[in-house]
Each structure stands twice: as structure tokens, then as C-alpha cells.
Design a protein around this motif. Structure first.
Motif, short mmCIF file in Angstrom:
data_model
loop_
_atom_site.label_atom_id
_atom_site.label_comp_id
_atom_site.label_asym_id
_atom_site.label_seq_id
_atom_site.Cartn_x
_atom_site.Cartn_y
_atom_site.Cartn_z
N LEU A 1 0.82 -1.21 0.00
CA LEU A 1 0.00 0.00 0.00
C LEU A 1 0.86 1.26 0.00
N TYR A 2 0.48 2.18 -0.86
CA TYR A 2 1.16 3.48 -0.89
C TYR A 2 0.11 4.55 -1.08
N ILE A 3 0.41 5.72 -0.54
CA ILE A 3 -0.51 6.83 -0.73
C ILE A 3 0.20 7.88 -1.57
N ASP A 4 -0.56 8.46 -2.52
CA ASP A 4 -0.03 9.52 -3.40
C ASP A 4 1.16 9.07 -4.22
N ARG A 5 1.14 7.87 -4.66
CA ARG A 5 2.22 7.44 -5.56
C ARG A 5 1.64 6.76 -6.78
N ALA A 6 0.59 7.36 -7.35
CA ALA A 6 -0.06 6.76 -8.50
C ALA A 6 0.96 6.51 -9.60
N PRO A 7 0.88 5.38 -10.28
CA PRO A 7 1.89 5.05 -11.29
C PRO A 7 1.69 5.82 -12.58
N ILE A 8 1.69 7.12 -12.48
CA ILE A 8 1.54 7.98 -13.65
C ILE A 8 2.65 9.01 -13.61
N TYR B 1 6.86 5.69 -7.53
CA TYR B 1 5.57 5.15 -7.98
C TYR B 1 5.31 3.82 -7.30
N THR B 2 4.03 3.56 -7.08
CA THR B 2 3.67 2.26 -6.53
C THR B 2 3.80 1.21 -7.63
#
Lengths: 115, 949
Positions: A49-56, A64-65
Motif C-alpha cells: 500500500l502506498y498513498i499519493d504514488r499513482a503510477p503515472i 511510484y507504486t
């Protein structure tokens, strides 16, 4: 946070399993729906789980997650929809054809097919 | 390559007769013959090499890691057998053309024959034992088709089943034996196995392997006590019998024993098992043959007897025994095929095969008589025919072989076997052809046309020639074959008629004289035979098979009683227990990964999700409420995805959520309002325990995973998404580029699911469900309003807006959350809303695109994208991209992956809409009518009223 996700997966699985063990079609359909949420969330969580690390890619983002579980789960969600739709139609068809929404075959002790 | 081609030709050729039969029976026969002849010709091109003693090999790697390769080799043994299979096959094709009647489907016959031929050739040419086993089972299957060719005859079907059961069972045993053998040697190549005699015979697994392999060989070659299937296989048309039981199927077991002779023979186990079985089979078969009145049954049991003879010779384990075995294989193939064909001619001509109704055919059928006479005398072992030569060799060997310390045991039994053999051969001549002409034949017998007798005549010519000039005609062939069997130097032997005054000569003499005496005494002996009780193999077999089938049925009925809930409970329980067992039997490092801190909003969502899930357990029987609760769960999961850095998942989940709920709402129309609760409390408790355990297991597992660190393969994807695929959205790039082939498969699955739904609906409408629906009592009276005004207006206003949103989601997908899946779902929702708001009939009338076509077009587009990569010389579905600028727009990117994504989009829209449309067809069957106005609400009227039905 991890504990929340884990308990959510656990409870959704438990409720899903309980529902698919019912004797009528509708709860079984709901159960498969719930199980697919649980499984998809499970698969997603294997990427941690990661927050604010969308893989974009963006200018601001540093890390990035893991995108791979997300890609797998995305298609899995769509496929689960296809499955749900088929199960719904099967349940509907069985009910319309036989007039009952039981999922178990009635016992036929008297007219057994003996070869 | 050419060896593989010889084995492949009949299989490929099996396609032709079925096509050519449209051109007539001659065309089918010609094409079949041409295929066999071509294969024979190819084989003959290798003849010079084989006669020089070389081994021809072909190797194609197939699954090298499993030791499974397509390897063929040709030595003397393979050459003899392949020659027999293809050569006699040609004669059979000719004979069958004239034997089968107009009503028999000849194309089918030739197709089966070629399949069988290919399988047989495959066995004798295979180098790899695993490949050999594949062909071995193929012969069982294709012979099943041939034996059961006359499907209208119960005997044919039963005989075919019995043959398949017995030889198939033996084949399974043989697979195990061969695998052991390959394991001992460390290679599955026969050429390697054959060189490791010492290792194999020293291995403790030698005996099990030997027994299993012999079980396969004995069942196939109808050795005692498995001999009973062969006579029942006689229900097949005579060409099949002549082919299977002279040169091919039953010789496969002999072939295998001969093939493995160098490594398996020479031990006491081999001698006592193989030689004794062979001898018993020879005696039993010969004795029964003597008293059979059906011509083909007589020949069938004589075949059993001769197979026993050859097995006996191989079992002796001596080199000279192997030479005699090879020679008798050749001789038996010639005279037995000829005899079967004459039996067929008699049957064809006199319309009976019952010896009791025949006799005196000599003058009526002179040609057939001559052929039968020569072939039968050869079988009886009369000089100067070829049967005599090999039988003499057999007797000679028996005469000086000691069996368990007894010097007379084998010679006596062998002589008795030969005596019976002479007796039934004489009977075949005397009781069918000799004697007075009768007046009561079922049909006036006469010689057939040349088409039927030329094939057996050719074989009898061989019988005579080999008998007269054995060393010249058969010598070289026997020499190379025996060399291959013994795997080394040949013993000192000569193939000739006169060996001087030897023990074998006396034994032969006794056999012939005794045979004649038995024939004279046949009538009283037959009476004695008929009153002697004996076990009926078919009854025992049927009882055994019936018992097994009943036991299996009882077991299955117990296990599979139709209660789905029980299967699911067992499945859930077993899976959970397996998980727990795996977890507690291993060791685990503690989970030290730093967890994310909690914050109030996620906790709130968690509480909602928990409450909704648990409430389902209590309220699941209230359908609408249950659906709302499921909706809450889905919504929280979607929000969770957003929070946990997965915007694409959130978009997908939420749109799927909407579609699923809509679909279920529509379906609920037709389901019972409330779900009955009929599980007893104890059962609910049991289910709660199972469910609780499953939930606990899954939850703990994912917690354990999340609290431990891991290494990912995604670094590659992250590093290459932008430079390699030109996309900012890594998830989307993975879907349409890195893992595009997966996606391609997934949209196909989705399309299939939609088509299944369509097919189900189609079937439902045609069945009792259709009638039930037609009498459906609609619930509008309860709802009051057919189509709520607000929903209609909002739905129609939203349509263009949602479509634009869909296009935007699609276009930006490569670089921002979106893509084909999500865009497809969003567009589908907009369309679904029209169905919901304005009614199925209204929406249906405005539909311009066929949903089937949409799915098909989507998948086609994806396929073409993939194929396009091939044209560019890169692997399937490799994408390329570039940046373009068309003034006055800004620079934008185009990637071939977008075409794939368009395919995804179309498939998703098509699949969702097809599912819905199918439901709408059910609804329309209940009598829904079309609105007469654009909306069924008259806005001009102050008081809107529902449209009249």
C-alpha cells in the motif's frame, strides 16, 4: 492502514463464502460479487500500500507504486463483471425454466436412472 | 525428415477418402491406395541403406525438457514391419473396395484404415518410447473405430469396446513399464535403451518394468489369458479382420517384444513368463479353433495360437529362436491374410460362414479353393510351403530346450500344438471345400470377380515362393530383421526345406498324421467338446465391466448428489484447510515492514464497509436492501483504490459497480421478491464456521504479505513505459503494450461471456421459460409510473455529455487515468441509462449498431493490430508510437496501442450491451409495449399519466 485492508479482505471473503453456501440463487450471486471484490483487493494489496504514488509520470512525482498488480486487477475487474453477468443470467434462466430458485438438485430417490 | 513423413502420410491421407468419396467409391479406393503406395515407396527408398545394415534416423525436437522428441529410426525390424503394414495394407484396400457393399460408408472405412495404418507405422518407426506409446494408444483407438465399423451390429459395438478395454488397459500398464525403463537408462530413446542391457537387467526395477511391458504386449497380441478379445473383434468386416489379425494390430505386441528383446530377454524371468505364456496360448488357441464352426472364429483362434507360437519363440531367449520368430511373423502374415480373405469370399458368395452349412465348394469355387488350399496347408506346416519352414525351426528349438529341468515338457507340448494346428487347417479345407456338393446353401456360391481374389492370390504366390526358395526370397530380409532383434551377430542357420533327419522332422510327422486323425474323429470329439463346461470369457468380462460401472456410478452418485451447496462447502473447507496446513508447516520471518499510519477518513470508510458486509449476513434475503449493501461495499472499495494510488482501478471498479447493479436490478424483476430462508440453524452455524475460517485465513495471509518487503519485476515497466511505449500512465501501458497479449485474451473472454449470455437467452425464450414470461404479471401497477419523468429527462440530457467524457477517457488513457476498458464501461452506462429510463422497446428501436458486430469488430481490430506488428517484423502486438503536430493543435502522440485500445473499447461496450439487450429481450416477452410518444409522459398535460397499456 494495512490492518484495515486486511480485515476488509477477510470480512468480505467470509461474507462472500457464507453467501455462496446459501440455498437460493440470489445470495449466491451476491456472494460471488463479494468474493470478487475480496480477491481483487487481495491481488492489488500484494503490490503493498502506498498513498499519493499513482503510477503515472508527472513532474512532481518522485516514486511510484507497483503498477503490475494494478494492471492485472483492472482486467480482472472487467472479467469479474462478465462472470457476474453470466451467473445472473444462469440464475434467472434456472428460475424461469424450473420455477424455483433453489441451487441444489432435488433428491430423486424414486426415479433413479438405473442402467 | 522422410521417416517422419512415412508415419505422417497415412494420417494426412486420412482426410482424403472422405472428400474423394463424393467422386465415387473407386476414387476413394484409388486415393487411399495412392497414399499407402506413396508411403511404401518412401520406405523402399531406404531399403538399400537398411540392407547394408545402416540405421536411418530422423530427429525433431519437440519437448526436449521432458525427454519427448519426435525421433524415428529404421532398422531391419522396423523395415519388415513397416513393409508388412503398408504392403498388406495395399492389398486390403483393394480387397475392401470389392468386399464392402454399396450401403457401407466407404469413405469412412478408408479414413479409419489410414488412421490405423499411420498409428501402426508410427509404432514400428518410433525411436522415442514416449512417442511409441502415443502411437500405441492411437492403434487402440483407431482399431476401435474399425472393429465397430458396422455400427448397427451390437456384436460389432461390443467387440470394439472389449478390444479397446483390454488393449487400452494393457497400454496403460505398458506406459508405466516404459517410463520405468526410460528412468533406469536415463533416456527415452530406444536406440539408447537398447544398448544398456546390463544396466537394465541389474536394476531392481527390471522385474516390475518387464511385467508391465509384457502386460501391454500380451493384451495387444491376445496372449492367454487376454486372448478372449480377439475372436470378438471378428464382428468387424473381413478386410479389417484380415488386416488387424494378420499383419498389424496383434503383431504390435510381438513387435514390442522383439524390439526390446536385446535388453529384456535372456533372464529366467523372461524365459518362464514369455515362453510359457506363448506355449499355453498356442495350445489353448489351437484347441478352441478346432471346434469353432464360424470360419472367422476358427481363423481368429488359429491366429491366437500362432501368436502364441511366435511369443514362445521370442521367449526362448536364444538367437536362433529370434530368427525363427521373425521368419514366422513374415510367413504368418502372408498365409493368414490370404486365409481371412478367402473366408470373406466364402461369406460374400455363400452368404454364410457357418462350417455346418458349407462343404463341397471345391468345384463351385475353384479359384478360391486353390488359394485356400495352399494357404491352409502352409498353416498346417506341410512342405514345401513357408509355414512348414518356420514351424520346423520352432519344433527344432523346442526339441532341445529344457523347461524347469524337464527335457520332454516343451517338445511334447509343442508337438501337440502343431498337431492341433494341422487339424484345424485340414478342417478348414475338408469341411468347407471338400465333400459332396450341397443343395441348401443360403446363396448359390461361385467364384468372385478378380478384384476380390487377386489380393489373396498374390499372397499365396508368396507363400509358395518363400517355401520353395526361402534363402533367395526371404533370406536377406530375415537376416537384417533378426540382426535388429538380436542386436548383434546372427547365429548359424540356413533357411531351407530339408535339414536331414532331425527330431523336428519326426515331430512334424506326428503332428500331420495326428492332425489328420483328429479330423477323422472330429464329429465325436466335437460332441464331447460341446458337453464339457468351460468358462465363457465374454460373460466374465461383461460381469466385470458391469460391476465396475455400477460401483463407479454408486460412488459418483454418493459424491455428486446434485447439491451445489455441498460441493461449494467442501471446496471452501478444503482450500482453507490446505492454506492453514501450508502456513503452519513452514517457517516465517516476522513482518517488519513499516505500515502506513491511520487517518480518520479511511477508518470511516472501513467502518462503512464492515457494517455493510456484516449486514449482508443478516439481510441477504431482502433482495433490494442486499443490493444496496453490495453497492456500498463496491463504492468503498473504489474509494479505497483512489486513496491507495490506483486511480485507474477506482474508475474501473466504480463503473463496473454501476453496470453490475443495473444488470442485477433488471434481473431482479424476474426473481422472487424475497429469498426464502431454508437452511436450518445448525447448517447456518456450520456455514458461518467455514466462512469465518476462510475469511480469517485470507485476511491474515494478505496482512502477512503486506507487512513484509518484496522485490518486484515492475521496475522494468516503470523504467520503459515512457521511453519504450510513449505512455505516462504505466498501468495503461502495461495493459495495451507490455502485457497486450493478456489483454487480447481477456477481451476475447469478455466477448465469449456476452455471447454465452445471448445464447442462454435464446435457449430460454424457446423453452418453458418463454411461456412463463408470456404469462408474466407486470409490476407496473405497483410502481405507479412506468418511466419516471426525471430519469427520462436527465438520462437523455446526460447522453451526449457522458459520450464526450467517454471519448476523453479513451484518448487520454495512455497518459492519464482512463483507457479502453474504462471508456467502454462509461459509454455503456450512458446507453444503459436510456434503456432504464425510457424502456427497452423505446431504446431498442433507436439502436443502430449490432452488439455482436461490435464485439467481433473490436476483437478483429485488436487482432489486426497484432498482425500489423508481424508485417513490421516484430512479435505479435508490439506497439510503436510517434508524436505528430497538425496546426493549429498542439503536438500529440499516436501509438498503435491505441488501435488495440479501441478494440478493447468496442468489445467492452458490445459485451455489456449484449448482456443487457439479452435481458431486455426477456422483458419484452412479458409484453412490454412501445411508447407512442418520445416520452410516455405528456408534458402538455398538467397531470402526467402513464401511457395506456
Amino acid at each position: 492502514m494495512e490492518a484495515l485492508v486486511a480485515t476488509a479482505v477477510g470480512v468480505m471473503t467470509a461474507v462472500g463464502v457464507f453467501l455462496i453456501l446459501r440455498l437460493r440463487t440470489f445470495p449466491v450471486v451476491l456472494g460471488t460479487l463479494l468474493l470478487s471484490y475480496a480477491v481483487n483487493l487481495f491481488l492489488f494489496a500484494t503490490g503493498r500500500l502506498y498513498i499519493d504514488r499513482a503510477p503515472i509520470f508527472t513532474e512532481a512525482a518522485r516514486a511510484y507504486t507497483d503498477p503490475l498488480p494494478q494492471a492485472l486487477v483492472l482486467t480482472a475487474i472487467v472479467i469479474s463483471f462478465g462472470m457476474t453477468a453470466v451467473v445472473v443470467l444462469l440464475a434467472l434462466g434456472a428460475y424461469l425454466d424450473t420455477g424455483t430458485d433453489r441451487i441444489d438438485l432435488a433428491r430423486q430417490d424414486d426415479d433413479e436412472d438405473v442402467t | 525428415m522422410s521417416l517422419a513423413l512415412i508415419a505422417a502420410l497415412p494420417f494426412l491421407g486420412a482426410l482424403l477418402p472422405g472428400l474423394m468419396i463424393r467422386g465415387g467409391r473407386d476414387a476413394a479406393a484409388w486415393v487411399t491406395g495412392a497414399v499407402s503406395a506413396l508411403a511404401l515407396l518412401l520406405l523402399m527408398t531406404h531399403a538399400p541403406a537398411v540392407f547394408r545394415g545402416e540405421i536411418v534416423q530422423t530427429r525433431i525436437d519437440w519437448l526436449p525438457t521432458l525427454g519427448l522428441n519426435v525421433t524415428f529410426f529404421l532398422d531391419g525390424l522396423g523395415f519388415l514391419f513397416a513393409g508388412l503394414i503398408l504392403g498388406i495394407g495395399l492389398l486390403i484396400i483393394l480387397y475392401a473396395r470389392f468386399y464392402l457393399s454399396k450401403d457401407d460408408p466407404m469413405g469412412q472405412f478408408y479414413a479409419y484404415l489410414l488412421l490405423f495404418q499411420g498409428a501402426m507405422v508410427g509404432i514400428v518407426l518410433s525411436d522415442n518410447v514416449l512417442l511409441l506409446l502415443v502411437f500405441w494408444e492411437l492403434t487402440s483407438l483407431s482399431s476401435f473405430l474399425l472393429i465397430g465399423y458396422w455400427k448397427h451390429l451390437p456384436e460389432g459395438r461390443q467387440g470394439a469396446r472389449m478390444a479397446l478395454a483390454v488393449t487400452g488397459m494393457g497400454g496403460l500398464a505398458m506406459i508405466a513399464g516404459m517410463l520405468i525403463l526410460g528412468d533406469i537408462v536415463g533416456s527415452y530413446d530406444l536406440t539408447v535403451i537398447l544398448q544398456n542391457r546390463a544396466i537394465i537387467q541389474a536394476s531392481p526395477l527390471y522385474l516390475p518394468a518387464l511385467l508391465l511391458i509384457l502386460l501391454g504386449a500380451f493384451t495387444k497380441s491376445a496372449q492367454f489369458p487376454f486372448h478372449f478379445w480377439l475372436p470378438h473383434a471378428m464382428a468387424a468386416p473381413t478386410p479389417v479382420s484380415a488386416y488387424l489379425h494378420s499383419a498389424t494390430m496383434v503383431k504390435a505386441g510381438l513387435f514390442l517384444m522383439a524390439r526390446l528383446w536385446p535388453v529384456l530377454s535372456g533372464t529366467p524371468e523372461w524365459f518362464y513368463i514369455v515362453a510359457t505364456t506363448g506355449l499355453i496360448t498356442m495350445l489353448v488357441g489351437a484347441k478352441i479353433a478346432l471346434f469353432k464352426d464360424d470360419l472367422k472364429a476358427l481363423l481368429a483362434f488359429s491366429t491366437v495360437s500362432h501368436l502364441g507360437l511366435i511369443t514362445f519363440l521370442l521367449g526362448l531367449g536364444t538367437r536362433i529362436g529370434a530368427v525363427a520368430a521373425v521368419f514366422h511373423i513374415l510367413n504368418h502374415a502372408t498365409f493368414k491374410a490370404a486365409l481371412f480373405m478367402t473366408a470373406g469370399i466364402v461369406d460374400h458368395s455363400a452368404h454364410t460362414r457357418d462350417i455346418g452349412r458349407l462343404g463341397g465348394l471345391r468345384s463351385l469355387m475353384p479359384v478360391t479353393f486353390t488359394i485356400a488350399l495352399i494357404a491352409a496347408l502352409s498353416m498346417a506346416g506341410i512342405p514345401p510351403l513357408n509355414g512348414f519352414l518356420s514351424k520346423e525351426m520352432m519344433l527344432e528349438e523346442a526339441a532341445h530346450t529344457v523347461w524347469a529341468g524337464s527335457a520332454w515338457f516343451l517338445p511334447v507340448l509343442a508337438t501337440i500344438g502343431a498337431l492341433f494346428s494341422a487339424a484345424y487347417s485340414f478342417r478348414y479345407i475338408a469341411h468347407v471345400f471338400l465333400g459332396p456338393k450341397r443343395t441348401d446353401y443360403p446363396h448359390e456360391p461361385h467364384d468372385p470377380g478378380i478384384g476380390l481374389w487377386v489380393a489373396p492370390a498374390f499372397l499365396t504366390v508368396l507363400v509358395v515362393l518363400i517355401g520353395a526358395f526361402p534363402a533367395l526370397i526371404a533370406g536377406p530380409l530375415v537376416a537384417i530383421t533378426s540382426g535388429a532383434v538380436t542386436g548383434g551377430a546372427l547365429p548359424d542357420y540356413t533357411l531351407k526345406l530339408w535339414h536331414g533327419v532331425t527330431p523336428a522332422l519326426f515331430m512334424s510327422l506326428i503332428a500331420v498324421v495326428g492332425g489328420a486323425a483328429i479330423l477323422a474323429l472330429h464329429r465325436p470329439l466335437a460332441r464331447l467338446w460341446n458337453i464339457t463346461p468351460r468358462p465363457e470369457a465374454k460373460a466374465i468380462f461383461d460381469a466385470l465391466v458391469g460391476g465396475l460401472a455400477r460401483a463407479a456410478l454408486a460412488f459418483t452418485d454418493r459424491l455428486h448428489n446434485g447439491a451445489l451447496s455441498r460441493y461449494l462447502a467442501v471446496m471452501a473447507l478444503v482450500t482453507t484447510l490446505a492454506g492453514f496446513a501450508a502456513f503452519f508447516s513452514g517457517t516465517h520471518a516476522p513482518g517488519l515492514r513499516v505500515t502506513l499510519p491511520l487517518s480518520p477518513v479511511p477508518v470511516l470508510g472501513w467502518i462503512l464497509l464492515m457494517a455493510a458486509s456484516l449486514a449482508l449476513v443478516v439481510y441477504y434475503h431482502q433482495r433490494l436492501l442486499a443490493l444496496v449493501l453490495v453497492g456500498v461495499v463496491g463504492l468503498i472499495v473504489s474509494i479505497g483504490f483512489v486513496y491507495l494510488s490506483a486511480p485507474d482501478l477506482a474508475l474501473t471498479q466504480i463503473s463496473v459497480e454501476v453496470v453490475s447493479v443495473l444488470l442485477m436490478l433488471l434481473a431482479l424483476n424476474f426473481l422472487p421478491r424475497d429469498t426464502a430462508r431454508d437452511s436450518p440453524p445448525l447448517r447456518r452455524l456450520r456455514d458461518l464456521v467455514i466462512a469465518g475460517a476462510a475469511g480469517l485465513g485470507t485476511g491474515s495471509l494478505i496482512y502477512a504479505i503486506m507487512t513484509r518487503d518484496f522485490s518486484t519485476i515492475s521496475d522494468f515497466h516503470v523504467a520503459n513505459a515512457l521511453p519504450g511505449a510513449g505512455g505516462h500512465n504505466i498501468v495503461n501501458v502495461i495493459i495495451v503494450d507490455f502485457r497486450a497479449f493478456d489483454t487480447y485474451g481477456e477481451i476475447i473472454v469478455l466477448g465469449i461471456a456476452a455471447l454465452v449470455i445471448y445464447a442462454l437467452t435464446e435457449a430460454l425464450l424457446g423453452g418453458p421459460a418463454g411461456r412463463r414470461l408470456a404469462e408474466w404479471k407486470r409490476a407496473e401497477a405497483v410502481a405507479g409510473d412506468r418511466h419516471p419523468l426525471l430519469l427520462v429527462v436527465v438520462g437523455r440530457l446526460m447522453l451526449p455529455i457522458v459520450l464526450v467524457v467517454g471519448i476523453d477517457l479513451f484518448l487520454r488513457g495512455h497518459n492519464a487515468p482512463g483507457g479502453g476498458f474504462i471508456a467502454g464501461l462509461v459509454v455503456a452506462i450512458a446507453l444503459l441509462l436510456q434503456y432504464m429510463a425510457s424502456g427497452f422497446a423505446w431504446a431498442e428501436q433507436r439502436r443502430r449498431y449490432n452488439y455482436h458486430g461490435m464485439i467481433g469488430f473490436g476483437i478483429l481490430l485488436a487482432t489486426l493490430t497484432g498482425l500489423g506488428s508481424w508485417i513490421a517484423g516484430v512479435p505479435f502486438l508490439t506497439s510503436s508510437f510517434g508524436y505528430f503536430r497538425i496546426p493549429p493543435f498542439e503536438k500529440f502522440e499516436l501509438a498503435t496501442a491505441m488501435i488495440l485500445d479501441l478494440g478493447v473499447f468496442l468489445t467492452v461496450v458490445g459485451a455489456v450491451m449484449l448482456a443487457l439487450w439479452s435481458l431486455s429481450r426477456l422483458a419484452r416477452r412479458t409484453g412490454e409495449t412501445l411508447n407512442t410518444e418520445p416520452m410516455d409522459v405528456r408534458l402538455t398535460k398538467p397531470q402526467p399519466e402513464p401511457e395506456g397499456e
